[in-house]
Design a protein around this motif. Structure first.
Motif, PDB file in Angstrom:
ATOM      1  N   ARG A 143       8.172   4.501  86.518  1.00 39.49           N
ATOM      2  CA  ARG A 143       8.643   3.365  85.726  1.00 39.49           C
ATOM      3  C   ARG A 143      10.163   3.249  85.717  1.00 39.49           C
ATOM      4  N   GLY A 144      10.829   4.044  86.532  1.00 40.66           N
ATOM      5  CA  GLY A 144      12.283   4.006  86.590  1.00 40.66           C
ATOM      6  C   GLY A 144      12.872   5.339  86.206  1.00 40.66           C
ATOM      7  N   PRO A 145      14.146   5.588  86.569  1.00 40.87           N
ATOM      8  CA  PRO A 145      14.751   6.900  86.326  1.00 40.87           C
ATOM      9  C   PRO A 145      15.168   7.138  84.883  1.00 40.87           C
ATOM     10  N   MET A 146      15.407   6.069  84.121  1.00 44.82           N
ATOM     11  CA  MET A 146      15.895   6.219  82.755  1.00 44.82           C
ATOM     12  C   MET A 146      14.735   6.207  81.761  1.00 44.82           C
ATOM     13  N   LEU A 147      14.820   7.091  80.748  1.00 47.29           N
ATOM     14  CA  LEU A 147      13.819   7.145  79.684  1.00 47.29           C
ATOM     15  C   LEU A 147      14.438   6.593  78.401  1.00 47.29           C
ATOM     16  N   ALA A 148      13.609   6.044  77.530  1.00 51.37           N
ATOM     17  CA  ALA A 148      14.083   5.526  76.260  1.00 51.37           C
ATOM     18  C   ALA A 148      12.960   5.599  75.236  1.00 51.37           C
ATOM     19  N   ARG A 149      13.275   6.111  74.057  1.00 49.40           N
ATOM     20  CA  ARG A 149      12.299   6.115  72.974  1.00 49.40           C
ATOM     21  C   ARG A 149      12.354   4.784  72.248  1.00 49.40           C
ATOM     22  N   SER A 150      11.200   4.338  71.760  1.00 51.09           N
ATOM     23  CA  SER A 150      11.153   3.057  71.024  1.00 51.09           C
ATOM     24  C   SER A 150      10.004   3.095  70.031  1.00 51.09           C
ATOM     25  N   SER A 151      10.039   2.197  69.074  1.00 48.49           N
ATOM     26  CA  SER A 151       8.946   2.075  68.100  1.00 48.49           C
ATOM     27  C   SER A 151       8.446   0.643  68.095  1.00 48.49           C
ATOM     28  N   TRP A 152       7.140   0.464  67.763  1.00 47.91           N
ATOM     29  CA  TRP A 152       6.528  -0.862  67.875  1.00 47.91           C
ATOM     30  C   TRP A 152       5.651  -1.123  66.646  1.00 47.91           C
ATOM     31  N   VAL A 153       5.597  -2.376  66.247  1.00 46.42           N
ATOM     32  CA  VAL A 153       4.749  -2.810  65.139  1.00 46.42           C
ATOM     33  C   VAL A 153       4.037  -4.095  65.547  1.00 46.42           C
ATOM     34  N   TYR A 210       8.468  14.405  76.063  1.00 45.54           N
ATOM     35  CA  TYR A 210       9.493  13.451  75.644  1.00 45.54           C
ATOM     36  C   TYR A 210       8.936  12.428  74.649  1.00 45.54           C
ATOM     37  N   TYR A 211       7.711  11.992  74.873  1.00 42.56           N
ATOM     38  CA  TYR A 211       7.126  10.935  74.044  1.00 42.56           C
ATOM     39  C   TYR A 211       6.223  11.469  72.927  1.00 42.56           C
ATOM     40  N   GLY A 212       6.403  12.712  72.544  1.00 38.40           N
ATOM     41  CA  GLY A 212       5.629  13.258  71.437  1.00 38.40           C
ATOM     42  C   GLY A 212       4.159  13.464  71.737  1.00 38.40           C
ATOM     43  N   GLY A 213       3.851  13.873  72.945  1.00 47.33           N
ATOM     44  CA  GLY A 213       2.469  14.189  73.315  1.00 47.33           C
ATOM     45  C   GLY A 213       1.633  12.996  73.711  1.00 47.33           C
ATOM     46  N   LEU A 214       2.188  11.799  73.688  1.00 45.88           N
ATOM     47  CA  LEU A 214       1.398  10.609  74.017  1.00 45.88           C
ATOM     48  C   LEU A 214       1.269  10.405  75.516  1.00 45.88           C
ATOM     49  N   ARG A 215       2.333  10.630  76.247  1.00 43.87           N
ATOM     50  CA  ARG A 215       2.308  10.435  77.701  1.00 43.87           C
ATOM     51  C   ARG A 215       3.454  11.231  78.329  1.00 43.87           C
TER      52      ARG A 215
END
Length: 423
Positions: free
Chosen positions: A410-420, A399-404
């Protein structure tokens, strides 16, 4: 290293519903007294025979198997949540492990000192004061007077009943008894702490306090067996789970695995129409399909999912719609989707099928349920409203592009996000 608790093929049978004959003469009463030892011996032999028989439940209808062929191991430092419906055998199991009752067959090997809290006021004498009961309880648990003296102030402080310490226990409310009983059980340094549903008697603040204490007990390397219907408390406290059903083990493993078995086992993976007749409004089928159009009962994190609902309304109902509520394994609502939320409402056509699409299933791995409803938009629901459940599984994926890998911690819902990050 050997497990601290080993349970092997443990069974416990009780004889129920047996009505004793009441003699109506003095001679009959005397005969009954003389025959009683032989009758009891015969009953005990009957239980043992039933325990070793292939049928398991025995041939007599008055035998109840509270436990049947239960086997598991608990390692030192494990915090095990034991769950199941009422009558599943949870309390009986704890009583056997606490040496309060003997098993009919099998054995339970316990390597360490056990402190148990199974009922309100367990081990308390109603005529003794709270202070005297602390010392009596500690002695029963194998503590010396010096050890109890050293822990006494800590026990009283935790229980918050110092004002009533020299009052007889029979004057205590159930909540006060639980406070003092738990304080004694948790502070006398047992290797194994066994706690039944009694914490439900205490107020919310005290339950939080007990939860914190059990967490500290478990972090110190001691073992905790905890029976409760408070699912959030089991999720917070326990590292392993055991689900019981009809006296046997239905699941052993992680807490999510045990909870999923407990909460979802009664929900079918495909809808059945056996309970409907041909003249009723009904949902005739619910089908889940993946991106390739295959019927599935599981989906990977982040994949798309089609929900096809086949239904029948006996009359054309204007403005009916489809609404789907997605819940986790504990039946907690996560989100709702519906045709009306997308502006799609049936305007009165004679429809019999509706297809909803989730472009991305953003759920952590686990088992979930859908509550599917066909009905009117009005608050005052009409005859056409029909509903049913369907369960499905979400499996781990990239789901997270191979990162984890995604997880439910951490809870039932997943969400993609970007950070700077910046200065």
């Amino acid at each position: 290293m050997s497990p601290i608790i080993s349970v092997e093929n443990l069974s416990k049978a009780y004889r129920i519903g047996a009505k004793e004959e009441v003699p109506d003469t003095l001679v009959g009463a005397a005969k009954g007294i003389l025959k009683a030892p032989f009758k009891n011996l015969s009953r005990l032999r009957g239980l043992d025979t039933s325990a070793s028989s292939d049928e398991g439940s025995g041939s007599e209808s008055d035998i109840l198997w509270a436990l049947k062929d239960v086997s598991f191991e608990v390692n030192e430092g494990d915090v095990v949540g034991i769950i199941g419906r009422n009558g599943a055998g949870k309390s009986t199991l704890l009583k056997v492990l606490s040496r309060i009752t003997e098993p009919t067959s099998g054995r339970a090997v316990i390597r360490g000192r056990v402190s148990s809290l199974l009922e309100v006021g367990t081990g308390f004498h109603p005529e003794l004061t709270g202070r005297e009961n602390v010392y009596m309880n500690g002695t029963i648990l194998g503590m010396t007077k010096k050890e109890i003296d050293r822990k006494f102030d800590e026990i009283v402080d935790f229980s918050e009943i110092e004002k009533f310490l020299d009052t007889p226990a029979k004057r205590y409310s159930s909540g006060m008894q639980v406070r003092l009983a738990f304080a004694v059980a948790a502070h006398l340094d047992p290797e194994i702490l066994i706690v039944d549903e009694v914490l439900a008697v205490g107020d919310l603040e005290f339950q939080k306090k007990c939860l914190g204490k059990m967490k500290r007990v478990s972090r110190s390397g001691r073992t905790v067996l905890f029976v409760s219907h408070n699912i959030p408390m089991i999720e917070q406290l326990c590292t392993r789970g055991i689900a019981l059903k009809n006296g046997g083990i239905s699941a052993v493993g992680t807490v999510p695995e045990a909870l999923a078995d407990y909460c979802v086992s009664s929900v079918s993976s495909r809808y059945s129409t056996e309970s409907f007749n041909e003249t009723s409004d009904q949902i005739r089928g619910i089908d889940l399909r993946d991106a390739l159009g295959n019927s599935v009962s599981s989906i990977q994190c982040g994949d798309s999912l089609k929900i096809i609902v086949d239904y029948r309304l006996n009359s054309i109902v204007e403005k009916h719609q489809c609404c789907i509520e997605v819940n986790d394994s504990l039946d907690r609502k996560l989100f709702t989707i519906g045709s009306f939320l997308s502006g799609e409402v049936n305007r009165g056509e004679s429809c019999s099928k509706v297809v909803g699409t989730l472009p991305s299933v953003d759920l952590a791995p686990g088992t979930y349920t859908m509550k599917v409803r066909i009905g009117t938009l009005a608050r005052n629901v009409g005859e056409c409203t029909v509903a049913d459940h369907i369960s499905f599984e979400v499996k781990t994926a990239d789901y997270y592009g191979g990162l984890r890998a995604p997880d439910s911690f951490r809870g039932p819902m997943l969400a993609r996000s970007s950070w700077v990050f910046s200065e």
